[in-house]
Structure formats: structure tokens, C-alpha cells
Design a protein around this motif. Structure first.
Motif, PDB file in Angstrom:
ATOM      1  N   LEU A 189       0.827  -1.216   0.000  1.00 56.89           N
ATOM      2  CA  LEU A 189       0.000   0.000   0.000  1.00 56.89           C
ATOM      3  C   LEU A 189       0.862   1.268   0.000  1.00 56.89           C
ATOM      4  O   LEU A 189       1.843   1.361   0.733  1.00 56.89           O
ATOM      5  CB  LEU A 189      -0.907   0.034   1.235  1.00 56.89           C
ATOM      6  CG  LEU A 189      -1.865  -1.149   1.445  1.00 56.89           C
ATOM      7  CD1 LEU A 189      -2.745  -0.882   2.662  1.00 56.89           C
ATOM      8  CD2 LEU A 189      -2.712  -1.417   0.213  1.00 56.89           C
ATOM      9  N   LEU A 221      -5.169   6.435  -0.375  1.00 57.83           N
ATOM     10  CA  LEU A 221      -4.420   5.256   0.086  1.00 57.83           C
ATOM     11  C   LEU A 221      -4.517   4.204  -0.999  1.00 57.83           C
ATOM     12  O   LEU A 221      -5.561   3.562  -1.164  1.00 57.83           O
ATOM     13  CB  LEU A 221      -5.003   4.729   1.403  1.00 57.83           C
ATOM     14  CG  LEU A 221      -4.418   3.392   1.871  1.00 57.83           C
ATOM     15  CD1 LEU A 221      -2.913   3.470   2.036  1.00 57.83           C
ATOM     16  CD2 LEU A 221      -5.084   2.941   3.160  1.00 57.83           C
ATOM     17  N   GLY A 255      -3.715   0.888  -3.517  1.00 61.33           N
ATOM     18  CA  GLY A 255      -3.319  -0.519  -3.638  1.00 61.33           C
ATOM     19  C   GLY A 255      -3.700  -0.973  -5.040  1.00 61.33           C
ATOM     20  O   GLY A 255      -4.464  -0.289  -5.730  1.00 61.33           O
ATOM     21  N   SER A 299      -7.022  -4.896  -1.934  1.00 59.07           N
ATOM     22  CA  SER A 299      -8.199  -4.148  -1.474  1.00 59.07           C
ATOM     23  C   SER A 299      -8.523  -4.499  -0.025  1.00 59.07           C
ATOM     24  O   SER A 299      -8.855  -3.623   0.776  1.00 59.07           O
ATOM     25  CB  SER A 299      -9.397  -4.426  -2.383  1.00 59.07           C
ATOM     26  OG  SER A 299      -9.147  -3.855  -3.654  1.00 59.07           O
ATOM     27  N   ILE A 337      -6.376  -2.545   2.192  1.00 57.59           N
ATOM     28  CA  ILE A 337      -6.793  -1.134   2.306  1.00 57.59           C
ATOM     29  C   ILE A 337      -7.876  -1.007   3.377  1.00 57.59           C
ATOM     30  O   ILE A 337      -7.797  -0.143   4.253  1.00 57.59           O
ATOM     31  CB  ILE A 337      -7.312  -0.600   0.949  1.00 57.59           C
ATOM     32  CG1 ILE A 337      -6.166  -0.480  -0.059  1.00 57.59           C
ATOM     33  CG2 ILE A 337      -8.000   0.761   1.133  1.00 57.59           C
ATOM     34  CD1 ILE A 337      -6.592  -0.054  -1.461  1.00 57.59           C
ATOM     35  N   LYS A 342      -7.426   1.156   7.004  1.00 54.40           N
ATOM     36  CA  LYS A 342      -8.307   2.293   7.328  1.00 54.40           C
ATOM     37  C   LYS A 342      -9.282   1.985   8.450  1.00 54.40           C
ATOM     38  O   LYS A 342      -9.886   2.886   9.018  1.00 54.40           O
ATOM     39  CB  LYS A 342      -9.149   2.664   6.091  1.00 54.40           C
ATOM     40  CG  LYS A 342      -8.464   3.563   5.091  1.00 54.40           C
ATOM     41  CD  LYS A 342      -9.416   3.872   3.941  1.00 54.40           C
ATOM     42  CE  LYS A 342     -10.631   4.687   4.315  1.00 54.40           C
ATOM     43  NZ  LYS A 342     -10.491   6.133   4.181  1.00 54.40           N
ATOM     44  N   LEU A 354     -14.327   1.051  -3.290  1.00 51.55           N
ATOM     45  CA  LEU A 354     -13.170   1.913  -3.512  1.00 51.55           C
ATOM     46  C   LEU A 354     -13.233   2.530  -4.907  1.00 51.55           C
ATOM     47  O   LEU A 354     -13.844   1.973  -5.813  1.00 51.55           O
ATOM     48  CB  LEU A 354     -11.889   1.077  -3.391  1.00 51.55           C
ATOM     49  CG  LEU A 354     -11.759   0.270  -2.099  1.00 51.55           C
ATOM     50  CD1 LEU A 354     -10.519  -0.623  -2.157  1.00 51.55           C
ATOM     51  CD2 LEU A 354     -11.692   1.202  -0.892  1.00 51.55           C
ATOM     52  N   THR A 381     -12.847  -5.034  -4.411  1.00 43.38           N
ATOM     53  CA  THR A 381     -12.574  -3.624  -4.719  1.00 43.38           C
ATOM     54  C   THR A 381     -13.856  -2.808  -4.767  1.00 43.38           C
ATOM     55  O   THR A 381     -13.882  -1.641  -4.377  1.00 43.38           O
ATOM     56  CB  THR A 381     -11.816  -3.519  -6.070  1.00 43.38           C
ATOM     57  OG1 THR A 381     -10.594  -4.255  -5.956  1.00 43.38           O
ATOM     58  CG2 THR A 381     -11.508  -2.076  -6.443  1.00 43.38           C
ATOM     59  N   ALA A 414      -8.093   3.520  -4.542  1.00 43.01           N
ATOM     60  CA  ALA A 414      -7.675   4.430  -3.473  1.00 43.01           C
ATOM     61  C   ALA A 414      -8.848   5.159  -2.847  1.00 43.01           C
ATOM     62  O   ALA A 414      -9.494   5.985  -3.477  1.00 43.01           O
ATOM     63  CB  ALA A 414      -6.655   5.443  -3.987  1.00 43.01           C
ATOM     64  N   ALA A 425      -6.970   8.749   2.351  1.00 45.76           N
ATOM     65  CA  ALA A 425      -5.966   8.075   3.182  1.00 45.76           C
ATOM     66  C   ALA A 425      -6.085   8.434   4.660  1.00 45.76           C
ATOM     67  O   ALA A 425      -5.095   8.741   5.317  1.00 45.76           O
ATOM     68  CB  ALA A 425      -4.570   8.400   2.659  1.00 45.76           C
ATOM     69  N   ILE A 454       1.175   1.241   6.751  1.00 45.26           N
ATOM     70  CA  ILE A 454       1.260   1.085   5.291  1.00 45.26           C
ATOM     71  C   ILE A 454       2.728   1.180   4.859  1.00 45.26           C
ATOM     72  O   ILE A 454       3.572   1.589   5.651  1.00 45.26           O
ATOM     73  CB  ILE A 454       0.397   2.142   4.558  1.00 45.26           C
ATOM     74  CG1 ILE A 454       0.875   3.560   4.867  1.00 45.26           C
ATOM     75  CG2 ILE A 454      -1.073   1.981   4.953  1.00 45.26           C
ATOM     76  CD1 ILE A 454       0.105   4.648   4.107  1.00 45.26           C
TER      77      ILE A 454
END
Ligand code: TXA
Ligand code: MG
Length: 348
Positions: A29, A40, A42, A50, A53, A57, A65, A112, A142, A145, A167
């Protein structure tokens, strides 16, 4: 985990970008600047990336995403149909702060898209974002972030505060340009629908493709009406303090906020005030922060999240914000502010 911070405040460093791109290709990431907020990133075509991610978070995995590309034509392999309106909007606004929702192809894993058959697509204009997407294989999923529930990051320091140690890489490109997330437009229905207002307004979209609607959830402003973008239903951007918006004529707003702050301080509560250059001097008590001049909407957008984070750090008990309904991106600013306030608005 050791997070590498890459300094690109002076411009894109190709060597370091290649390294960050390799990390993405291997499933890692990397956070990066865009013109809206930090993302953020990936590999969008990897279910595992995913999932990472969401974990970093602390975000619910039913919240899809956005897939970032660095060339408009790259949307073809990851979508199953691209309507004429999408090409027109891409030509008018990409690269830039517009996200389009289209039906996805099998290349995009459901991890995703939060289980949906559609995919959100964006081609950002920030040079570091574009370089990273290219180096990372062309498709970078992304979200903003930030830790889930915190304001979106507008500086690399905000990302370090939330995700440092969690990350692989943070690319520091300095403060972002807009400060509010992209406009999201859903193109899977006959008439395009704005799911999240942003810098690209309804009027700007209508000039290119004709009629565009707003998701009913904004028009009604009723918290019971659920927005169509899954992420818009969460109480995002929530500051620790109890945030209330005060709306009305400038004089009434400042006089009510003065009264409220005075009462809070008397009761032993610390109070923050989100004001503008025009009004800041009207508040003798409380911690006053101006987000900029009412005649400069971008500055207001740019400072909103950073100001909310600053009040979080100071641990104030209450925050009063003037309504910031400026002419163009005011709708987007108010949308974020109202959500941050959990719909608490005092009309004066
Ligand atoms: O400006 C931006 O858009 C930033 C930068 C990093 O590009 N990204 C961003 O991502 O704001 P995020 O994940 O914080 O917000 C994405 C929003 C969420 O509300 C999500 O529910 C919605 O987009 N979304 C994503 N895919 C969707 C889909 N297929 N259908 C409907 N809504 C979708
Ligand atoms: Mg977000």
C-alpha cells in the motif's frame, strides 16, 4: 511496519516512484497526493490489496473503492459498457476531480467494489498520482488516506498521523489543491446522478451532457433518506467535539455563536469556532480559526478538514461553525460540514 515517507514536495522523483510502483505491484500500500485529498493506494485488480486497504483504514468492506487510472482509455478493460456520456465527461473533466460510476468487467474483483457490479473510476490530475498509477500497473484503488471516521487528509502529515506504521509508503507532495473529495456521478442510469457533490458542480456537468440529477439524499437533507453511494451513509468526517452549524444572516450568526461560546466557557467547556476572514474579529472568546475569505471558495474548502483535525488535537468540547454556503463549491463544503455535524444545524 516501517512506513517510508518519500519527499516529493519539490516535484516527482522518478526513481522513488518506480520503487513505490513496485510495492503496489507486489500487493503493498502507498499513500499519495491527488488534487482533491490524499489517497491510500493498492492494486485495484488484486482482491488481497483491497482487503489490506480496508484493514489499514478500519473501513467497512461494503464501502467500495475508487479505481484510479492514468489514461482515459484504460477504463475500457475494467468496464463492461461505456456510454457516450462517459467519454464526453472524460474529455471535459479528466484528468481532474470527477469520479464516474460504470458497470464493471470481470477484471475488477468484488473486494474492490464492495460487492457491487459497478466500479467508480477517476483519472486524477496530480503529477505524482499519475506517475504512481503508471508505475503501479495502471489501476490503483484508493479511498481517502484517513482512518475511517476521520476527516480526509489534505497534507502528508495527516496521513502519517492516521496511517504511519500501517502502510508501506507515503508520498509527500505537499498540501493538496482542492481539499474536498471528487464529485461522484453515476452513469448507470438514463440520467446521470450526482452521488457526492464536489468541485465539479451540477451546472458544469450539465453544460456537457444535458440534464443531471442530484441524489435525493442531498436535496432533502433528511438523514433518513439513504444516499446511493454506500460510503455517504456513514458518519464520515466526524470530529471528536460536538460540532454544530449556525446558519442565518452574518450578524445573527456571529451574535448567536458569541452567546453560545460564552455559555459554554461559563460551564467549563472549551469551545472552537470555525469562522471566515470577514467574521473572525467578531469573536472575543473561544478558539477562533478562519478557514479563509468568503470570496475565495477554494481556500475555504482547503482549510476545512485541517481545521477539524486541529480542533481534535486540542480536544475542544464543542465547535460552532458558520454555515459556509458559498456560490459554487459551497454545496460540497456544506455537504461535508453537515455530515461532520451529524445534521445539527441551528437556524437564526
Ligand atoms: O477525491 C477523491 O475521490 C478521493 C481521492 C483519493 O481520489 N477518494 C475518495 O475515496 O474520496 P473514498 O473511498 O473516501 O470515497 C469514495 C466514495 C464512497 O462514498 C463510496 O461509497 C463511493 O465513492 N463509491 C465507490 N464506488 C462506488 C460505486 N460503485 N457505486 C456507488 N458509490 C461508490
Ligand atoms: Mg473517504
Amino acid at each position: 511496519m516501517q512506513t517510508i515517507v518519500m519527499d516529493m514536495t519539490g516535484g516527482v522523483d522518478e526513481q522513488q516512484i518506480i520503487y513505490a510502483g513496485m510495492i503496489l505491484q507486489k500487493g503493498g500500500l502507498a499513500a499519495f497526493p491527488t488534487e482533491t485529498v490524499y489517497g491510500l493506494g493498492g492494486n485495484a485488480l488484486s482482491a488481497g490489496a483491497s482487503e489490506k486497504i480496508y484493514a489499514a483504514k478500519g473501513r467497512p468492506s461494503d464501502n467500495p473503492l475508487i479505481v484510479h487510472v492514468a489514461r482515459t482509455e484504460d477504463i475500457v478493460p475494467i468496464t463492461s459498457a461505456v456510454p457516450e456520456t462517459a467519454w464526453k465527461l472524460a474529455e471535459a473533466f479528466w484528468p481532474g476531480p470527477l469520479t464516474m460510476i460504470l458497470p464493471k468487467s470481470d477484471l475488477v474483483p468484488r473486494e474492490t467494489t464492495g460487492g457491487l457490479d459497478t466500479v467508480a473510476l477517476r483519472f486524477p490530475s496530480h503529477p505524482a498520482a499519475q506517475a504512481l498509477i503508471r508505475a503501479g500497473g495502471g489501476y490503483v484503488a484508493a479511498p481517502s488516506a484517513n482512518t475511517s471516521g476521520r476527516p480526509s487528509p489534505t497534507t502528508a502529515q495527516h496521513v502519517i498521523d492516521d496511517l504511519g506504521g500501517k502502510i508501506d509508503v507515503i508520498i509527500d507532495g505537499g498540501p493538496v489543491g482542492i481539499g474536498l473529495e471528487s464529485t461522484i456521478v453515476d452513469l448507470t442510469e438514463d440520467i446521470p446522478v450526482i452521488l457526492r457533490p464536489g468541485y465539479i458542480t451540477q451546472q458544469m456537468l450539465e453544460e456537457v451532457v444535458g440534464e443531471v440529477r442530484m441524489d435525493q439524499a442531498f436535496v432533502s437533507n433528511d438523514p433518513q433518506v439513504h444516499p446511493k453511494a454506500p460510503g455517504m451513509k456513514y458518519r464520515h468526517y466526524a470530529p471528536k467535539a460536538d460540532l454544530k452549524i449556525v446558519e442565518g444572516s452574518a450578524e445573527r450568526v456571529s451574535s448567536r455563536i458569541r452567546e453560545l461560546v460564552h455559555a459554554d466557557l461559563a460551564a467549563g467547556r472549551s469551545a472552537g469556532i470555525i469562522a471566515t476572514d470577514e467574521s473572525a474579529a467578531a469573536y472575543p472568546e473561544g478558539i477562533v480559526r478562519s478557514v479563509g475569505s468568503r470570496s475565495d471558495e477554494i481556500t475555504i474548502a482547503m482549510h476545512l478538514y485541517a481545521t477539524l483535525r486541529e480542533f481534535d488535537e486540542m480536544d475542544v468540547s464543542v465547535i460552532y461553525s458558520e454555515a459556509l454556503d458559498t456560490p459554487q463549491i459551497g454545496q460540497a463544503i456544506m455537504n461535508r460540514l453537515i455530515k461532520a455535524a451529524g445534521h445539527q444545524i441551528i437556524h437564526v
